[in-house]
Structure formats: C-alpha cells, structure tokens
Design a protein around this motif. Sequence first.
Motif, short mmCIF file in Angstrom:
data_model
loop_
_atom_site.label_atom_id
_atom_site.label_comp_id
_atom_site.label_asym_id
_atom_site.label_seq_id
_atom_site.Cartn_x
_atom_site.Cartn_y
_atom_site.Cartn_z
N VAL A 120 -4.38 -22.58 -2.77
CA VAL A 120 -3.38 -21.56 -2.42
C VAL A 120 -3.99 -20.56 -1.45
N ALA A 121 -3.34 -20.35 -0.31
CA ALA A 121 -3.75 -19.33 0.65
C ALA A 121 -3.03 -18.03 0.32
N THR A 122 -3.77 -16.93 0.26
CA THR A 122 -3.19 -15.65 -0.15
C THR A 122 -3.43 -14.57 0.89
N SER A 123 -2.68 -13.49 0.75
CA SER A 123 -2.86 -12.33 1.63
C SER A 123 -4.27 -11.78 1.52
N HIS A 124 -4.76 -11.25 2.63
CA HIS A 124 -6.06 -10.59 2.62
C HIS A 124 -5.95 -9.33 1.76
N PRO A 125 -6.93 -9.04 0.90
CA PRO A 125 -6.86 -7.87 0.02
C PRO A 125 -6.64 -6.55 0.76
N ASP A 126 -7.08 -6.46 2.01
CA ASP A 126 -6.90 -5.21 2.76
C ASP A 126 -5.44 -4.91 3.05
N TYR A 127 -4.58 -5.90 2.90
CA TYR A 127 -3.17 -5.72 3.24
C TYR A 127 -2.28 -5.88 2.01
N THR A 128 -2.76 -5.43 0.87
CA THR A 128 -1.98 -5.50 -0.36
C THR A 128 -1.99 -4.15 -1.06
N THR A 129 -0.90 -3.82 -1.72
CA THR A 129 -0.82 -2.62 -2.54
C THR A 129 -1.50 -2.91 -3.88
N PRO A 130 -1.78 -1.86 -4.67
CA PRO A 130 -2.37 -2.10 -5.99
C PRO A 130 -1.54 -3.06 -6.85
N ASP A 131 -0.21 -2.92 -6.82
CA ASP A 131 0.64 -3.81 -7.61
C ASP A 131 0.53 -5.25 -7.10
#
Length: 282
Positions: free
Chosen positions: A170-181
């Motif tokens: 699974v490819a996921t969003s980079h952590p730098d571009y995610t909110t805490p939720d």
Amino acid sequence: MIESFLEHVLDGGTTEVEEAVRKAAAAEIMPRFRQLADHEITEKKGPYDLVTVADRAAEEHLTRALTALLPGSVVVGEEAVHDDPELYGALRGDAPVWIVDPVDGTRQFVHGDPGFCTLVALARRGEILASWTYAPALGELAVAVRGRGATLDGRPLRSGSPAPGAVLEVATSHPDYTTPDQKRALLGLVTEGVRPRPCGSAGLEYLAVARGTLDATAFSWELAWDHAAGLLLVAEAGGAQTTVTGEPFRISGGNTLPFTVARDAATAERIRALLVGAPAEG
C-alpha cells in the motif's frame, strides 16, 4: 462542438489529446530533465513541494493545446490554481474541464529520477470522462475512457486481485502532508498482512494499482490534478475506491479523508476498515 467532441472521446477518439500530451512533454519537460539550474527550481510550501520552469511551461503548453481541441472548455491546472485559487471552482461548473498536472512527481523530476508523469483528465459536472497518464522518461502512456476500459501503450489494463493471503502493498501519503487525525488513521495500516510505504508520484502509483503491481493507495489530500486521471484509470481497469465514510471520492472536493483506491472492491473495503479502526475481514 462541445457535445460532438465529448462523444468523440467517449467513442475512443483520444489520439489528439495523446499527441498534445506527448508534444508538451517533448517540448517543455524532457529537454529540462537532469538539466535544471538551481534558479529554475522553487519551493512552494516546503522541500517536498517543488515547482520548476518545466511545470509552468508544460502547463501553459497544455492549456493552449487542450482548449484549442475543445473550444469552450476550461483548464484546472496545478500551477494556475496555485496563482489563482478561484480557478478550482470550475470543477463545479457546467463547462468541460481539463484537469492538468504537468509534472506529477516534481521532486523526482528535480532529482533526476524518471518516476514522474504528466496527468490530464477530462471531466464535466464532476464526472471524469477520460484520462491520460504519460511517463515520458519511462516511455509509457496509459489511457482510460469512461465505460470503455483502460490501456497501457495500447494494451488492455486489468488490475486483478491480490493473491489470497498475500501481504498487501500500500502506497500512503507522506507524513509531512497529514493532519494528526490522518496520521492516526494511516497507522491502522501498520498491521500484519499490510506493508505500507510512502508514495512517489501519485499518478504512477495509480498506474501501478491499475496494472496490478501495487495493491492499494491510502491518500490524505484531495487535489483533483493528482487524483482525477488515476481514479478513472483504476476504475476502468477493474479497481475500486472509497473514502473512510464509505462514500465515493469526489473530484470537486469536500471528501472525508483519507481515501483508498485498490485493485478490487474487497481490498478497498479492507483498507477502509483499517483506516477507520474497524475489524477488517481477509
């Protein structure tokens, strides 16, 4: 003119757009690949959000070419919207919209990695009608037309299904571009039977799902130019998509995130369940 062109595209007449995409890449992107000077690269929101002279020139090239093919159409392009956010509202209007990401994977492009692509989708009233995913450095072009399937370099694309019991890639969003939720939701994928990794070019991750070499994505942003082309490509290859609420992703925005796109409906539901913390079957 508008209706006849849309019918032409839906009947499989995509050659003119393919040529426009190839010409834009040949004229504006590939001559600058591995040739960029420092002053030709700019940060927008941080070190992972870059823009180059190739992005801007290719989008301008495509805007001229695509609106000439379909008079009365408008373009929602990444770079133009960055300069004028109100342009994004065209996705909710009645005019046909070309959704353009001139260089998807700009960070890879800047670093001389061939893993970037040009994304174009044609939509109207929120419905994606056709899409083009062109990876010029890899020599690959994927095309999808609503109701007519998806192809890669002229060959049919089928996403298939993961093998029973196989670990899901699974490819996921980079952590730098995610909110805490969103970070908490994505942590649901850190579990037995799932192997998450940060995504590269979103367009090429969608292509990987459509060709069955990646099982799913889990993305936490909804900008249409990153997703429209790939959403149709995967759907026409037999895949499925859902937001965490179980609703389809809307290119016009207002989605509950993250959302997932997967090789089949069962895999999409399994990823969705993990994102919301519900027991997942399979």
